[in-house]
Design an enzyme around this catalytic site. Sequence first.
Site, PDB file in Angstrom:
ATOM      1  N   ASP A   1       0.733  -1.233   0.063  1.00  0.00           N
ATOM      2  CA  ASP A   1       0.283  -0.037  -0.065  1.00  0.00           C
ATOM      3  C   ASP A   1       0.990   1.364   0.084  1.00  0.00           C
ATOM      4  O   ASP A   1       2.119   1.109   0.183  1.00  0.00           O
ATOM      5  CB  ASP A   1      -0.798  -0.060   1.157  1.00  0.00           C
ATOM      6  CG  ASP A   1      -2.227   1.042   0.746  1.00  0.00           C
ATOM      7  OD1 ASP A   1      -3.097   0.407   1.680  1.00  0.00           O
ATOM      8  OD2 ASP A   1      -1.981   1.867   0.287  1.00  0.00           O
TER       9      ASP A   1
HETATM   10  C1  GLC Z   1      -4.300   4.637  -0.199  1.00  0.00           C
HETATM   11  C2  GLC Z   1      -5.259   3.218   0.422  1.00  0.00           C
HETATM   12  C3  GLC Z   1      -5.374   2.271  -0.775  1.00  0.00           C
HETATM   13  C4  GLC Z   1      -5.185   2.869  -2.089  1.00  0.00           C
HETATM   14  C5  GLC Z   1      -3.846   3.319  -2.231  1.00  0.00           C
HETATM   15  C6  GLC Z   1      -3.548   3.984  -3.743  1.00  0.00           C
HETATM   16  O1  GLC Z   1      -3.618   4.699   1.015  1.00  0.00           O
HETATM   17  O2  GLC Z   1      -4.853   2.670   1.404  1.00  0.00           O
HETATM   18  O3  GLC Z   1      -6.632   1.374  -0.426  1.00  0.00           O
HETATM   19  O4  GLC Z   1      -5.488   1.854  -3.199  1.00  0.00           O
HETATM   20  O5  GLC Z   1      -3.442   4.261  -1.228  1.00  0.00           O
HETATM   21  O6  GLC Z   1      -4.287   5.151  -3.590  1.00  0.00           O
END
Ligand code: GLC
Length: 735
Positions: free
Chosen positions: A249
């Site tokens: 993430d």
């Molecule tokens: C965010 C979220 C994730 C998302 C990613 C890209 O922090 O936790 O669900 O897909 O970053 O934006």
Amino acid sequence: MREKIGQMIQLTGFFFAGSGEETGPAHEMEIPKEVVKNAASILNVVGAGRLKEVQEKYLEENAHKIPLLFMADVIHGYRTILPIPLAQSCSFDPELVKEGAAVAARESAAAGLHVTFSPMADLVRDPRWGRCMESTGEDAYLNGQMARAAVEGYQGASLLDEGTIAACLKHFAAYGGAEGGRDYNSVDISELTLREQYLPAYEEAVKAGTALVMTSFNTINGIPASANRWLNEDILRKQWGFDGVLISDYGAIHELMMHGVAASKEEAGKLAIEAGVDLDMVSPVYGEVLEKLVLDGEVPMELVDRSARRVLELKNRLGLLDAPFRSEKLMEQEAELMHCEAHRASARKLAEESLVLLKNEGILPLRPETMKKNTIALIGPYARSRELYSAWSLFARNEEVTTIEEGLQNAMKDSPEYAGIRLLVEEGCPILDEGEEIVSFRQQLITNDWNERGIDAEEKLTAAVRAAKEADVAILALGEHIQHSGEGACRSQLRLSKAQRELFKAVKAVNPNTVVVLFSGRPLIFPRISAEAGAILQAWRPGTEGGDAVAAVLTGQVNPSGRLSMSFPKAEGQIPVYYNHLRTGRPAVNGTSARFTSTYRDLDGEAAYPFGYGLSYTSFAYGPVKTDKKIYGLEEPMTASATVTNTGERAGYEVVQCYVQDVAGTTARPVRELKGFQKIWLEPGEEKEVSFTITEAQTRIITRSGSCETEPGTFRIFIGKDSRAEGAYAEVEKR
Ligand code: GLC
């Protein structure tokens, strides 16, 4: 080696000409240019023209002409915004969810995207968590069916086909179990609960063929997911056979230092790559330290080769290595595809089936023929709001949203019985109370700006009460702010704003015929409305077609069929409250708070509205549960059935639910668990025998040894309309 490491990093558009983000805050990353030139991917830059330009400029510099992957958060629709996933799961209609995902894929591919960071299959039991809106609720089986539907909808038969995009299952794992319902917080659960409740839905999505999986921000029993070899190697890769790309993430690899499990970027990089994370999302770690780790012999080159290969295989699976401008024909149709009639029709049907009728004392559907004042009042901050989508609807356009007012006007003008019926519309009050502030997803400060705008709240309230007085029925469109749910939007209290509660009281005082339509990204707590409203329709965040969908249900054009996928608590103090809890040694007696039972002194342990619950404009009766055998086992599954009859005057859908209780196991067993559901259409008076096949595997449990095993014993089969399943059950023995 730098080229291979490049394939292991995802960056923002900032580094790439044509992305439109080249300006803005200078990134403090010291990633070698050689690595950036070989980056695997960028995220959340969209648009066919823009991405074509980025790709062209990038390929000019890339020695081996390996194209960039374009990924984005298309969580519930790209431009045609579908209901939030928590709403979609209330449709109990996987085929419809799959159709919605296919719409999102077509629009995303037309906008030049290759991957969506969806579905989220995190099981949730805590509505304080702002991200429950992105989930599909509290049940492992339903979550699995919904995750499968989304993956199949996004990816179609092959990622080489036009209009498909790769799915990225998230957040692996158990992010929905964050302590206190707080984002980024620790998850501390037993392996039994992890494996029986939280993991099955991810496994279902892996079996459905998701191309990517994303590691979650949280620790699981002390180890962050991005450094968790047991989770990522033993379970995801070896047990489930996942062979796609594991992406972290946002910044999660770098955050291993914040978690306190890495003292440096080097340690973080080593932990993450050894835990099988192939792609570092927007953190400096892999780009800055991986090369040195390999040269110093800290990390074997094979791990870099392994991850780089997986990313290249994904690009190949998408056809990018042969055609860097994938879906080129579709991209030329970008404009006419976006929010087109066919897509809106899918979104509308999904929205209609996601709405859950929580209460109805005969007020709904609206009956114009009984209206002596020929007047309907639509009152509340959501009466004219176009923000019926969510904080994750990054590409939504307000002008494409149908408001509740417009939806009612559309429904009324199309129906002769509404000739001569007036629709009065009053905002009544703002969503936020005076002085209340929210920082939005895009970090803007949002406040109740009525004072600055010179709006007299007293006058607005008076006008709303006047409209309610003049009307036969007062419809209140209330809810939490769009920015009250989503990432970084956890809340310690789940009530409507004071102004909205005052508005309800004032309207109810002058008009007993009050319908409340609630807009939220999570279960809210509204005891007075539950007690005093004549009808309550949970509308969630229904998306661009929300206005027409809500109006269709209010006017009776559509018979509501949504059933809750997440329990609604009666008070914050009750959280977590969910249906498939263990019995305990002193089970609470339904709805009572008898002393020395597992409940509270000031409140019982029951949800305000439980999992599986939802009303219809007709009624259904269930016959006794029958099973085709008294003893079942490995060789032959058991079939349970019951006759369901539409005993009302209207045709409609019923979500027939099959729950199983394992009466005794070597580990304590939930009161009951959903093992199947069927959404059936019945005409008035029509009856249908509904059967469920329960396989032996579906009733295996995690035993004291920690393994998933078959145990002999007695099982009770319920077939009913919600998780309380108070009706009779059938008993079978498992050998
Ligand atoms: C965010 C979220 C994730 C998302 C990613 C890209 O922090 O936790 O669900 O897909 O970053 O934006």
